[in-house]
Each structure stands twice: as structure tokens, then as C-alpha cells.
Design an enzyme around this catalytic site. Sequence first.
Site, PDB file in Angstrom:
ATOM      1  N   THR A   1     -11.917 -78.188 -43.488  1.00 23.92           N
ATOM      2  CA  THR A   1     -11.860 -78.844 -44.795  1.00 23.92           C
ATOM      3  C   THR A   1     -10.776 -78.259 -45.704  1.00 23.92           C
ATOM      4  OG1 THR A   1     -13.492 -77.292 -45.641  1.00 23.92           O
ATOM      5  CG2 THR A   1     -14.343 -79.348 -44.742  1.00 23.92           C
TER       6      THR A   1
ATOM      7  N   GLY B   1     -14.152 -75.364 -36.507  1.00 18.32           N
ATOM      8  CA  GLY B   1     -12.703 -75.271 -36.355  1.00 18.32           C
ATOM      9  C   GLY B   1     -12.404 -73.940 -35.711  1.00 18.32           C
ATOM     10  N   HIS B   2     -11.997 -73.972 -34.453  1.00 12.37           N
ATOM     11  CA  HIS B   2     -11.746 -72.739 -33.702  1.00 12.37           C
ATOM     12  C   HIS B   2     -10.255 -72.620 -33.445  1.00 12.37           C
ATOM     13  CE1 HIS B   2     -16.165 -72.691 -32.078  1.00 12.37           C
ATOM     14  NE2 HIS B   2     -16.083 -72.753 -33.375  1.00 12.37           N
TER      15      HIS B   2
ATOM     16  N   GLN C   1     -20.201 -72.358 -35.389  1.00 17.29           N
ATOM     17  CA  GLN C   1     -20.880 -71.794 -36.567  1.00 17.29           C
ATOM     18  C   GLN C   1     -21.328 -70.345 -36.293  1.00 17.29           C
ATOM     19  OE1 GLN C   1     -22.134 -75.335 -35.672  1.00 17.29           O
ATOM     20  NE2 GLN C   1     -20.172 -75.699 -36.634  1.00 17.29           N
TER      21      GLN C   1
ATOM     22  N   ASP D   1     -16.643 -68.765 -38.460  1.00 13.79           N
ATOM     23  CA  ASP D   1     -15.245 -68.348 -38.623  1.00 13.79           C
ATOM     24  C   ASP D   1     -15.022 -66.869 -38.335  1.00 13.79           C
ATOM     25  OD1 ASP D   1     -14.714 -70.972 -39.432  1.00 13.79           O
ATOM     26  OD2 ASP D   1     -15.201 -70.498 -41.507  1.00 13.79           O
TER      27      ASP D   1
ATOM     28  N   LYS E   1     -14.419 -66.828 -33.103  1.00 16.92           N
ATOM     29  CA  LYS E   1     -14.995 -67.184 -31.790  1.00 16.92           C
ATOM     30  C   LYS E   1     -13.944 -67.832 -30.893  1.00 16.92           C
ATOM     31  CE  LYS E   1     -17.976 -69.696 -33.954  1.00 16.92           C
ATOM     32  NZ  LYS E   1     -17.702 -69.301 -35.343  1.00 16.92           N
TER      33      LYS E   1
ATOM     34  N   PRO F   1     -11.326 -72.974 -49.773  1.00 15.90           N
ATOM     35  CA  PRO F   1     -11.253 -71.511 -49.720  1.00 15.90           C
ATOM     36  C   PRO F   1     -12.600 -70.953 -49.266  1.00 15.90           C
ATOM     37  CG  PRO F   1     -10.913 -72.329 -51.982  1.00 15.90           C
ATOM     38  CD  PRO F   1     -11.184 -73.520 -51.121  1.00 15.90           C
TER      39      PRO F   1
HETATM   40  P1  GDP Z   1     -13.936 -69.408 -35.402  1.00 13.75           P
HETATM   41  O1  GDP Z   1     -14.416 -70.627 -36.115  1.00 13.75           O
HETATM   42  O2  GDP Z   1     -15.006 -68.380 -35.246  1.00 13.75           O
HETATM   43  O3  GDP Z   1     -13.261 -69.716 -34.094  1.00 13.75           O
HETATM   44  O4  GDP Z   1     -12.821 -68.749 -36.349  1.00 13.75           O
HETATM   45  P2  GDP Z   1     -11.627 -69.539 -37.081  1.00 13.75           P
HETATM   46  O5  GDP Z   1     -10.607 -69.892 -36.075  1.00 13.75           O
HETATM   47  O6  GDP Z   1     -12.147 -70.630 -37.956  1.00 13.75           O
HETATM   48  O7  GDP Z   1     -11.124 -68.413 -38.088  1.00 13.75           O
HETATM   49  C1  GDP Z   1     -10.637 -67.197 -37.631  1.00 13.75           C
HETATM   50  C2  GDP Z   1      -9.174 -67.054 -38.101  1.00 13.75           C
HETATM   51  O8  GDP Z   1      -8.776 -65.720 -37.965  1.00 13.75           O
HETATM   52  C3  GDP Z   1      -8.209 -67.877 -37.254  1.00 13.75           C
HETATM   53  O9  GDP Z   1      -7.137 -68.288 -38.049  1.00 13.75           O
HETATM   54  C4  GDP Z   1      -7.739 -66.861 -36.202  1.00 13.75           C
HETATM   55  O10 GDP Z   1      -6.434 -67.163 -35.698  1.00 13.75           O
HETATM   56  C5  GDP Z   1      -7.702 -65.613 -37.024  1.00 13.75           C
HETATM   57  N1  GDP Z   1      -7.972 -64.356 -36.290  1.00 13.75           N
HETATM   58  C6  GDP Z   1      -8.841 -64.118 -35.258  1.00 13.75           C
HETATM   59  N2  GDP Z   1      -8.858 -62.807 -34.946  1.00 13.75           N
HETATM   60  C7  GDP Z   1      -7.992 -62.210 -35.791  1.00 13.75           C
HETATM   61  C8  GDP Z   1      -7.591 -60.856 -36.003  1.00 13.75           C
HETATM   62  O11 GDP Z   1      -8.050 -59.905 -35.362  1.00 13.75           O
HETATM   63  N3  GDP Z   1      -6.675 -60.625 -36.991  1.00 13.75           N
HETATM   64  C9  GDP Z   1      -6.140 -61.621 -37.759  1.00 13.75           C
HETATM   65  N4  GDP Z   1      -5.262 -61.302 -38.695  1.00 13.75           N
HETATM   66  N5  GDP Z   1      -6.502 -62.896 -37.587  1.00 13.75           N
HETATM   67  C10 GDP Z   1      -7.421 -63.190 -36.641  1.00 13.75           C
HETATM   68  P1  IMO Z   2     -17.014 -72.595 -37.038  1.00 16.25           P
HETATM   69  O1  IMO Z   2     -17.503 -73.012 -35.674  1.00 16.25           O
HETATM   70  C1  IMO Z   2     -18.034 -71.939 -41.262  1.00 16.25           C
HETATM   71  C2  IMO Z   2     -21.063 -74.634 -42.967  1.00 16.25           C
HETATM   72  C3  IMO Z   2     -20.646 -75.583 -44.055  1.00 16.25           C
HETATM   73  C4  IMO Z   2     -21.939 -75.666 -44.860  1.00 16.25           C
HETATM   74  C5  IMO Z   2     -23.015 -75.631 -43.768  1.00 16.25           C
HETATM   75  C6  IMO Z   2     -23.539 -77.011 -43.367  1.00 16.25           C
HETATM   76  O2  IMO Z   2     -15.584 -72.884 -37.284  1.00 16.25           O
HETATM   77  O3  IMO Z   2     -17.396 -71.181 -37.314  1.00 16.25           O
HETATM   78  P2  IMO Z   2     -22.497 -78.961 -41.885  1.00 16.25           P
HETATM   79  O4  IMO Z   2     -21.226 -79.761 -42.048  1.00 16.25           O
HETATM   80  O5  IMO Z   2     -22.578 -78.204 -40.618  1.00 16.25           O
HETATM   81  O6  IMO Z   2     -23.726 -79.784 -42.139  1.00 16.25           O
HETATM   82  O7  IMO Z   2     -22.448 -77.875 -43.091  1.00 16.25           O
HETATM   83  O8  IMO Z   2     -22.403 -75.004 -42.648  1.00 16.25           O
HETATM   84  N1  IMO Z   2     -20.273 -74.714 -41.717  1.00 16.25           N
HETATM   85  C7  IMO Z   2     -19.385 -73.794 -41.321  1.00 16.25           C
HETATM   86  N2  IMO Z   2     -18.925 -72.689 -41.958  1.00 16.25           N
HETATM   87  N3  IMO Z   2     -17.609 -72.229 -40.002  1.00 16.25           N
HETATM   88  C8  IMO Z   2     -18.083 -73.320 -39.357  1.00 16.25           C
HETATM   89  O9  IMO Z   2     -17.803 -73.567 -38.060  1.00 16.25           O
HETATM   90  C9  IMO Z   2     -18.969 -74.188 -40.039  1.00 16.25           C
HETATM   91  N4  IMO Z   2     -19.594 -75.336 -39.708  1.00 16.25           N
HETATM   92  C10 IMO Z   2     -20.409 -75.645 -40.741  1.00 16.25           C
HETATM   93  O10 IMO Z   2     -19.581 -75.057 -44.810  1.00 16.25           O
HETATM   94  O11 IMO Z   2     -22.105 -74.506 -45.634  1.00 16.25           O
HETATM   95 MG    MG Z   3     -13.899 -71.827 -37.767  1.00 12.37          MG
END
Ligand code: GDP
Ligand code: IMO
Ligand code: MG
Length: 435
Positions: free
Chosen positions: A299, A40-41, A222, A13, A16, A302
Amino acid sequence: MPATVIVGLQWGDEGKGKTTDFLAEQVAVVVRYQGGDNAGHTVVVGDETVKLQLCPSGVLYPHITSVIGNGVVVNPATLIRELDMLMARGVDVSKVRVSRSAHVIMPYHVALDKGNETRLADAKVGTTGRGIGPTYGDRAWRLGLRMEDLVDEPTLRERITRSLVDKNLLLAAMGVDTFEVEPLVAQGLAWGERLRPHLDDSTWIVQDALRRGDHVLLEGAQGTLLDLDHGSYPFVTSSNPVAGGACTGGGIGPLQVDEVIGVMKAYSTRVGSGPFPTELFDEVGKGIAERGREFGTVTGRPRRVGWFDTVPLRYAVAVNSNSAIVLNKLDILSGIETIKVCVAYEIDGKRVDVWPSSGAALSRATPIYEDFPGWEEPIHNVRSLADLPENARRYVTALEEHAAVPIVFVSVGSERTQTIERAWRPMRHRSGLGA
Ligand code: GDP
Ligand code: IMO
Ligand code: MG
């Protein structure tokens, strides 16, 4: 033949999705190389927010060939829902290619994942419950189903029949519902029929693109600290998010990678169980979680929030051989009086500067912090480093010094254009591209 790997440097998270989408404009092919719908991207373009679990985050551009590589585990139901969601938004999904060798997450994998977590009780990993561990487990045990099996009825029936005997014994022992062969075969064939036009040999798509001189981006899911080998086992995922995973899961060799971009955010988060030395339990942490909207994309759980930790950063930069770093979510730190950065740990009374390979040692680590004065003003509209508040610039420089790798972009908001470009050589201008 330039290929760029995008890899998470923390616990996932890191943003990416945003980074991949931002860079994808300049490339021809984007490949997801591991993980499954545990990812979840998020991509934000204008007022639109798109959450992707399986398609690479370049899929919104019409010119991109989007590849789900052999290293990914695919839940076909999630993929079909995602393709439908994208089509409903007017995205052309005809260039989404899915490796025939990618493994299939079956409903019994999901049931086993959830059943095992229940059985582990207090020792649970806190998985996303998507069947990731059992599917990679079957792959290693050579009991798995591959995407190509969904369009081959005799093989599908034979492999499900063989596999289900043991699976049902385990599920019954966990006290959960067991499965029957024929409904699973019918479901698998229906998935196969729907996905047949997307099935392909992903390795040759990537290799042909590189031979033509097209630029390929490989997107990890991840992060390094959740890596099966490099994270704090057993609180990890079941694949290799590190850059090396892009080779095994994306169909390229190490010498074909010319850039490894690490993605990190300006603080730390973690979902699920496991040691997290800089975790915050106070109002500052709550404020970061609220402003950063730190709830799991998949999911809704938090996310745990903490200060930035340079100890795993140095480890991540080493094992990924990063050539550049993207720093996301700097805007979320606006308004904090004093920002802390962990520079080392104290473990059993001794100062430790290196990431401990032992999860047990890590769980006894107390952070040693350096303080940074914060800045008040919002920075969402800043587009050049020079216009950032001085203390924000100092913070960026400090993280860069710890990483010993240039920070090439600083992100100040979720929208595609809320990005400060810095020290960046655009990919289309690199030698070898002929453009
Ligand atoms: P990923 O799994 O690495 O792709 O990251 P996620 O999408 O799960 O979580 C990143 C969250 O931060 C998303 O809701 C993005 O829209 C948001 N985000 C990414 N870059 C920035 C930033 O520079 N500032 C803010 N406020 N939000 C950001
Ligand atoms: P993105 O790509 C954050 C965490 C789960 C758990 C561990 C193992 O959005 O960054 P799994 O279901 O993979 O067997 O769970 O890894 N986890 C993540 N945490 N971002 C993710 O993906 C994750 N994918 C798995 O919360 O701790
Ligand atoms: Mg994510």
C-alpha cells in the site's frame, strides 16, 4: 521427508521474502500457505528487486516448483499481473502451481473490505483493502468461490448468483456500487482460462515431494502478531500465519514438519491500527524508518516503527514451536547510540512478563526497557559473526537468550548474499535427504 516452515514472528514485513529466497536454493518445492495479495515479499538479487504478493519467494530459481496452497486467498488479477511481471523478467513460471481449492478474491470482496473500513471510521483495522477479510469470511460461511470454479461455467454462475444477492444488499447499505452477475461470470471465466494450466492439487504435489525425500519449504505471510487467533484481535488479518497454518493451508501434517524457522527483524514495525507498546514517535524512530525504508510494499503506507519487544517474541516462539530464528535488518541499527529492548510491560501498576491475550490490556501496557550500547560502523559487508562490532554481537546474543532458540542467520542487507550464516546445518546435508 523434511519440511521446513518459515514464519513471521512480529507484525509482518520481517524479511520473510529474503529468508525464503535464501533457503530456497537448497529445496525442491516452496509453498505459500495463507494470506493473499495483502502480502508483499521482497527479494533482492544483485541489482534486481522483485516484489511478490502471491508466488512463493522461491520462484526466481528455475529448479523450484512454486505452490500457492489451499490456505491462500487468490485475487486472480493480481496473480496474472505477477506472472506477467515475472515472465517479462525472464523467469520461467511454468512450475507455478495453484491449488484448485484456494478461494478466489472477487471484486465484491474488495469493495466490501473498503466499504467496511470506511464505515468503521476511527475504529478501522487499517486493512490493505484487498478483500482478505470478506473472502475468508465467505470461505467459513461456505459461500466462497474456489479456483476450480473459474473453469466450470455453470457452477461459477450459480455460486455468484447466490452470493451476490446478500453482497449487493450490504454494499448498497454502505453506499457503494453494487455488482451484476454476468460481467463477473465473464471476468471469472477469462481468469480461469488464463490460469487453467497452473491449477493443480497442491496437497499431492507436497505429499509426493516429501515421499520422494525432496525438501519442501512452506512460506508464511504476515506474522504471528497478526494471526487471527494469536494477535491482538480485531487488529489482525483473517488467516493463521502461525506455523500451524502451514499444515492446514499447505497440505502437510504436523509430524511432517522437521524445522520451524522464525523470521524477525532487529526492531519492530507495524502497518495499520492496533496496540504497539514499543512504538517510537521521535527522531530515532524516524531514522530507523528512513534507513530501513519502512514503507508498505503493497500500500506504500509508512510503517509504524518501534524498539524490539521480547514479550511477544517469547509468545511467538512458544505458539510456533520454533527450532531456529533468522534475525534480519541488523544493519539498520548502526549509528544509534543506545538501543532499547523491551523486556516486560507495566500494566495497571504491575510488572507483566507474558504477552496478554487481551487487546485492551495490551493497549494499556507501558514497556520496561533494558539499554544496550550501540555501534557506529556500517555492517553491510560483514559475513561472519566474529567480524561484527562487539556491541552488535552482544545485542544478537541478548535477543537469542530471550528467544531461547538459536539465531542461525543474521542479515545485514537486503541482497541475497548479505547474510551471516551461523550455527546452521545446511538442509541438503540433513539425514533422510540422501545427499
Ligand atoms: P516480508 O513481507 O517479511 O517478506 O518483508 P518485506 O519484503 O515486506 O520487507 C522487508 C524489507 O527489508 C524488504 O525491502 C527487504 O528487501 C529488506 N531487507 C530484508 N532483510 C534486510 C536486511 O538485513 N537489511 C536491510 N537493510 N534490508 C533488508
Ligand atoms: P507481509 O506478508 C504487514 C496488516 C494490515 C492490517 C491487518 C489486516 O508482507 O508481512 P488485511 O488486509 O490482511 O485484512 O489487513 O494486517 N497486514 C500486514 N502488515 N505485512 C503484511 O504482509 C500484512 N498483511 C496484512 O496492515 O493491519
Ligand atoms: Mg511485506
